[in-house]
Design an enzyme around this catalytic site. Structure first.
Site, PDB file in Angstrom:
ATOM      1  N   GLY A 375      -7.671 -43.629 -18.582  1.00  0.00           N
ATOM      2  CA  GLY A 375      -7.900 -42.569 -19.556  1.00  0.00           C
ATOM      3  C   GLY A 375      -8.686 -41.432 -18.956  1.00  0.00           C
ATOM      4  O   GLY A 375      -9.242 -41.553 -17.865  1.00  0.00           O
ATOM      5  N   PRO A 376      -8.772 -40.303 -19.666  1.00  0.00           N
ATOM      6  CA  PRO A 376      -9.501 -39.136 -19.149  1.00  0.00           C
ATOM      7  C   PRO A 376     -10.997 -39.407 -19.051  1.00  0.00           C
ATOM      8  O   PRO A 376     -11.498 -40.380 -19.631  1.00  0.00           O
ATOM      9  CB  PRO A 376      -9.193 -38.041 -20.182  1.00  0.00           C
ATOM     10  CG  PRO A 376      -8.700 -38.749 -21.382  1.00  0.00           C
ATOM     11  CD  PRO A 376      -8.138 -40.045 -20.958  1.00  0.00           C
ATOM     12  N   PRO A 377     -11.733 -38.553 -18.321  1.00  0.00           N
ATOM     13  CA  PRO A 377     -13.180 -38.762 -18.170  1.00  0.00           C
ATOM     14  C   PRO A 377     -13.895 -38.682 -19.513  1.00  0.00           C
ATOM     15  O   PRO A 377     -13.545 -37.872 -20.366  1.00  0.00           O
ATOM     16  CB  PRO A 377     -13.614 -37.612 -17.255  1.00  0.00           C
ATOM     17  CG  PRO A 377     -12.371 -37.163 -16.560  1.00  0.00           C
ATOM     18  CD  PRO A 377     -11.256 -37.409 -17.521  1.00  0.00           C
ATOM     19  N   GLY A 378     -14.906 -39.533 -19.679  1.00  0.00           N
ATOM     20  CA  GLY A 378     -15.765 -39.448 -20.859  1.00  0.00           C
ATOM     21  C   GLY A 378     -15.296 -40.199 -22.078  1.00  0.00           C
ATOM     22  O   GLY A 378     -15.914 -40.077 -23.138  1.00  0.00           O
ATOM     23  N   VAL A 379     -14.197 -40.985 -21.981  1.00  0.00           N
ATOM     24  CA  VAL A 379     -13.707 -41.699 -23.166  1.00  0.00           C
ATOM     25  C   VAL A 379     -14.339 -43.088 -23.283  1.00  0.00           C
ATOM     26  O   VAL A 379     -14.067 -43.806 -24.246  1.00  0.00           O
ATOM     27  CB  VAL A 379     -12.167 -41.819 -23.167  1.00  0.00           C
ATOM     28  CG1 VAL A 379     -11.523 -40.457 -23.275  1.00  0.00           C
ATOM     29  CG2 VAL A 379     -11.661 -42.559 -21.937  1.00  0.00           C
ATOM     30  N   GLY A 380     -15.157 -43.500 -22.306  1.00  0.00           N
ATOM     31  CA  GLY A 380     -15.902 -44.753 -22.441  1.00  0.00           C
ATOM     32  C   GLY A 380     -15.312 -45.936 -21.726  1.00  0.00           C
ATOM     33  O   GLY A 380     -15.493 -47.078 -22.175  1.00  0.00           O
ATOM     34  N   LYS A 381     -14.637 -45.714 -20.606  1.00  0.00           N
ATOM     35  CA  LYS A 381     -14.002 -46.828 -19.885  1.00  0.00           C
ATOM     36  C   LYS A 381     -15.058 -47.769 -19.287  1.00  0.00           C
ATOM     37  O   LYS A 381     -15.002 -48.981 -19.480  1.00  0.00           O
ATOM     38  CB  LYS A 381     -13.095 -46.273 -18.776  1.00  0.00           C
ATOM     39  CG  LYS A 381     -11.970 -45.401 -19.278  1.00  0.00           C
ATOM     40  CD  LYS A 381     -11.079 -44.923 -18.148  1.00  0.00           C
ATOM     41  CE  LYS A 381     -11.785 -43.951 -17.215  1.00  0.00           C
ATOM     42  NZ  LYS A 381     -12.195 -42.696 -17.868  1.00  0.00           N
ATOM     43  N   THR A 382     -16.011 -47.207 -18.555  1.00  0.00           N
ATOM     44  CA  THR A 382     -17.034 -48.043 -17.912  1.00  0.00           C
ATOM     45  C   THR A 382     -17.958 -48.684 -18.937  1.00  0.00           C
ATOM     46  O   THR A 382     -18.313 -49.863 -18.828  1.00  0.00           O
ATOM     47  CB  THR A 382     -17.855 -47.197 -16.918  1.00  0.00           C
ATOM     48  OG1 THR A 382     -16.963 -46.538 -16.014  1.00  0.00           O
ATOM     49  CG2 THR A 382     -18.805 -48.059 -16.119  1.00  0.00           C
ATOM     50  N   SER A 699       7.748 -30.674 -18.558  1.00  0.00           N
ATOM     51  CA  SER A 699       7.658 -30.684 -20.020  1.00  0.00           C
ATOM     52  C   SER A 699       7.573 -29.298 -20.640  1.00  0.00           C
ATOM     53  O   SER A 699       7.641 -29.171 -21.860  1.00  0.00           O
ATOM     54  CB  SER A 699       6.446 -31.519 -20.460  1.00  0.00           C
ATOM     55  OG  SER A 699       5.249 -30.932 -20.022  1.00  0.00           O
ATOM     56  N   LYS A 742      -1.386 -34.528 -26.065  1.00  0.00           N
ATOM     57  CA  LYS A 742      -0.868 -33.188 -26.380  1.00  0.00           C
ATOM     58  C   LYS A 742      -0.992 -32.874 -27.861  1.00  0.00           C
ATOM     59  O   LYS A 742      -1.363 -31.753 -28.241  1.00  0.00           O
ATOM     60  CB  LYS A 742       0.597 -33.090 -25.929  1.00  0.00           C
ATOM     61  CG  LYS A 742       0.774 -33.105 -24.418  1.00  0.00           C
ATOM     62  CD  LYS A 742       2.234 -33.066 -24.020  1.00  0.00           C
ATOM     63  CE  LYS A 742       2.392 -33.060 -22.494  1.00  0.00           C
ATOM     64  NZ  LYS A 742       3.798 -33.039 -22.064  1.00  0.00           N
TER      65      LYS A 742
END
Length: 793
Positions: A375-382, A699, A742
């Site tokens: 996922g994109p940075p800052g979404v809480g993966k870690t 796209s 999107k």
């Protein structure tokens, strides 16, 4: 009064003489210098024979750099002019004292330098090289200056002789007795090991004062070098003597302690180490290896470098958690509550983690799954990986792979290398102290490779449930069981991860947050966290809904919440400053109008769409690593000859989409009611703003096509509609990726209608109902279906 020096011997007059030339390699012969030379070249031997047949005089000159780089360069030359380039023009007239023919055909000759001379003309014949030379006389010099230089040189020379035992002490008196300054300088120069280039400078210098100054500086430099060499030798010798002394003393202490019936501390340490090896639970292979290394250690001296290497290896063996494990929580309801406490939303990842716990409860022994959060940075993966550890009752270990390019970072170095250590996997397990932690491999898409190996290939064994129960670290050189570890990897993009590595992981996508989700995350998690971190606990501080929404829309533009947290932290810091400065408590209620006071002017527009319907301007949708983005596409038709221009730093795929769009419009001229030859009279320019940012992908095909049709037909495009889809030459709209990001970006930008490919309808299930209720989704299969929705009729 001037003092003039020159050689008074008959060998040094002003008349020009013809002498055989003896070229020398890296040897400079000074006047008054006696030196043996070994001659092997045919022409040089012939020249010596010629000199012996006459007056035993010969001209000694060093070869130039060009000749030194080519073996037998002078013997190969035919012309005298070519030979002259390879022989230094200034040399020494010498006298042959003795000549001896050696068994191998070479000649040993003893020569004495007589006077400096310069080549006027070279003469080459088949047998040897000769030259017309003229002796060089020294320039005059002031008596006082000459005497001062003479004394300084003698003083420095005496200092050098005292520190260098290879030069006889009698030489000092011999040199001091010389009255000719030039003879003194040449005699001293012959006893030093100067570089050939420096010796040549001394030989070539015609001005006596400059020659004496140069000699003085070279002697002083040689003294400093000799002192430094002696210092280095003494340091090395001292270290060796110290090590030997320690060794002998240790051996004597051991012998004395043995006689007295006492045991040394080293013996106690070894006993303790042996007890630890016997007590430690490890695999049979590891136990056998540890005992073998321990037996070698007991036979070694404690001062041996190999002993410290073996000791470190055994320490690593007994410090690893071979069979030690954390107790895993077995309450699924409690685990679900912990995950909800730490993170808002993220339904799919949470569901997968609870499924894993359920299977573990039923089977008791299950090989750890490999989850990959993308996922994109800052979404809480870690942070989600940390929550998994808390929810399952395991310890947490983390390894950042960003920028890792060495395979040894994963597998470790072999013990043959100095300072070798296990890889980061084994190091992290030692740090965690258990063999079943939640292990987060962060930024797995940021690894690279170079000549030291490919770390992604090393991870194949680590992340394969069929292989990782026998993971072999290069340092340990033993099989280590990683199958009880719950591995979680994180990445921003999936296509940067090698396919073999992707195949070993279960990919779970974390999409960007909606405005509603960001609001709830800020309210429940971020604001209380920052109030605590900034020392504002217990004080009345509140954020209104409008204030939080304003921060989200006007100060951040991201898929995650990292910048949102920074802006909230900035407000909290300013409140803390006010409290400290004014030293009085008051209520702080952050509302929409006060946000600007704390954070300054707005960074982003509320809506990114045009204020009114425009001709040739269409809202497209793009996917980036940071989430979705609104992408404006502009098209303009001007008089010309059919040229198509694309600008905005577009990639090859996007340029090809523009070409396909132009071709489609030309093929549909009758349906669009435009002239068949319109493209021959007009130029088309397609531009995507923010030209400094690279853009690529198929796209935007539908977007560029509608922009061109709008510009050609002069029909405006609705300003509140956006679209995405790949366009074929026949007008079909093909599916695209990143639809959720999107649509979230379109909703954030104030878009009311979105045109998507029909085949992407299945992806709408992942999108929040709250967003779908505010945005109309139009699915199309062909361009003809999109035109009525996009163009103002």
């Amino acid at each position: 009064m001037k003092f003039f020096t020159q050689n008074d011997s008959n060998d040094s007059n002003e008349t020009m003489v013809i002498l055989p030339v003896l070229p020398l390699r890296d040897i400079v012969v000074f006047p008054y210098m006696v030196i043996p030379l070994f001659i092997g070249k045919a022409k040089s031997i012939n020249g010596l024979i010629e000199a012996m047949a006459k007056d035993k005089k010969i001209f000694l000159a060093i070869e130039t750099i060009n000749a030194l780089n080519v073996p037998n360069a002078i013997d190969k030359k035919e012309k005298a002019s070519d030979i002259k380039q390879n022989i230094n023009q200034i040399g020494t007239i010498g006298s042959v004292l003795q000549i001896l023919k050696l068994p191998d055909g070479n000649i040993k000759v003893l020569v004495e330098g007589k006077t400096r001379a310069e080549i006027v003309r070279l003469i080459n014949n088949d047998k040897f090289v000769s030259a017309e030379v003229v002796p060089i006389t020294d320039s005059d010099i002031e008596t006082a200056e000459a005497e001062a230089l003479r004394r300084s040189i003698l003083k420095s020379f005496e200092k050098y002789v005292k520190i260098n035992p290879s030069i006889p002490k009698e030489l000092i008196n011999n040199v001091a007795s010389l009255t000719d300054y030039s003879q003194m300088a040449d005699t001293i120069s012959s006893h030093f090991t100067f570089k050939a280039a420096d010796k040549l400078k001394l030989l070539e210098e015609r001005t006596l004062s400059k020659r004496l100054n140069l000699l003085l500086s070279l002697i002083d430099m040689e003294i400093e070098i000799f002192k430094m060499e002696n210092k280095i030798k003494e340091t090395v010798k001292g270290k060796m003597d110290k090590a030997q002394r320690h060794y002998y003393l240790n051996e004597q202490i051991k012998a004395l302690q043995k006689e007295m019936g006492q045991e040394s501390d080293a013996g106690d340490e070894l006993k303790e180490l042996g007890a630890q090896i016997n007590k430690k639970k490890m695999s049979a292979e590891a136990k056998k290896k540890a005992k073998h290394e321990f037996s070698k250690l007991k036979k070694m001296s404690s001062m041996s470098p190999e002993a410290s290497v073996i000791r470190n290896y055994i320490d690593w063996m007994i410090s690893l958690p071979w069979y030690k494990k954390s107790k895993v929580l077995e309450n699924i309801t409690e685990a679900g509550q912990i995950l909800d406490e730490d993170h808002y939303g993220l339904k799919k990842p949470k569901e997968r983690i609870l499924e894993y716990l359920a299977v573990q409860l039923l089977i008791k022994k299950v090989r750890g799954p490999i989850l990959c959060f993308v996922g994109p940075p800052g979404v809480g993966k870690t942070s989600l990986a940390k929550s998994v550890a808390r929810a399952t009752g395991r310890k947490f270990a983390r390894l950042s792979l960003g920028g890792v390019r060495d395979e040894a970072e994963i597998r470790g170095h072999r013990r043959t290398y100095i300072g070798a250590m296990p890889g980061k996997i084994i190091q992290s397990l030692k740090k965690s102290g258990v063999n079943n932690p939640v292990f987060c491999l962060d930024e797995v898409d940021k690894m690279s490779m170079d000549f030291r190996g490919d770390p992604s290939s090393a991870l194949l064994e680590v992340l394969d449930p069929e292989q990782n129960n026998t993971f072999n670290d290069h340092y340990l050189d033993l099989d280590y069981d990683l199958s009880d570890i719950l591995f979680i990897t994180t990445a921003n993009v999936l296509h940067e991860i090698p396919l073999p590595l992707q195949d070993r992981m279960e990919v779970i996508k974390l999409h960007g947050y909606t405005e509603e989700e960001k609001f709830n995350i800020a309210k429940v998690f971020l604001i209380p966290k920052q109030i605590k971190l900034n020392g504002l606990e217990g004080r009345k501080i509140s954020f209104s809904k409008d204030a939080i929404t304003t921060i989200i829309n006007r100060y951040t533009k991201e898929a995650g919440v990292r910048n949102l947290e920074r802006e909230i932290a900035s407000i909290c810091r300013k409140i803390a400053k006010q409290i400290v400065k004014k030293k009085k408590e008051k209520n702080f209620n952050i509302i929409k109008t006060s946000v600007k006071k704390y954070l300054g002017i707005y960074k982003y527009k509320q809506n990114q769409i045009e204020n009114k319907n425009q001709i040739g301007i269409v809202n497209g949708l793009a996917w980036t690593q940071a989430g979705g983005e609104l992408l404006t596409v502009e098209a303009l038709i001007i008089k010309g000859k059919g040229k198509v221009t694309t600008t905005g730093k577009l990639g090859d795929v996007m340029k090809e989409s523009a070409s396909a769009a132009v071709t489609y419009v030309r093929s549909r001229y009758d349906k669009l009611k435009i002239a068949e030859d319109f493209y021959e009279k007009f130029d088309m320019h397609i531009h995507v703003p923010e030209g400094a940012i690279p853009k690529d992908g198929p796209s935007a095909g539908i977007t560029m096509c509608i922009a061109i049709i709008s510009a050609v037909t002069k029909k405006p495009v609705y300003n509140d509609i956006a679209m995405t889809g790949e366009l074929t030459l026949r007008g079909r709209i093909l599916p695209i990726g990143g639809l959720k990001e999107k649509i979230i970006a379109a909703h954030r930008g104030g878009i009311k209608k979105i045109i998507i490919p029909q085949e992407n309808e299945k992806d709408l299930k992942e999108i929040s109902k709250a967003i779908l209720s505010e945005v109309e989704i139009i699915s199309v299969e062909h361009m003809d279906e999109a035109l009525p929705h996009a163009l103002v009729s």
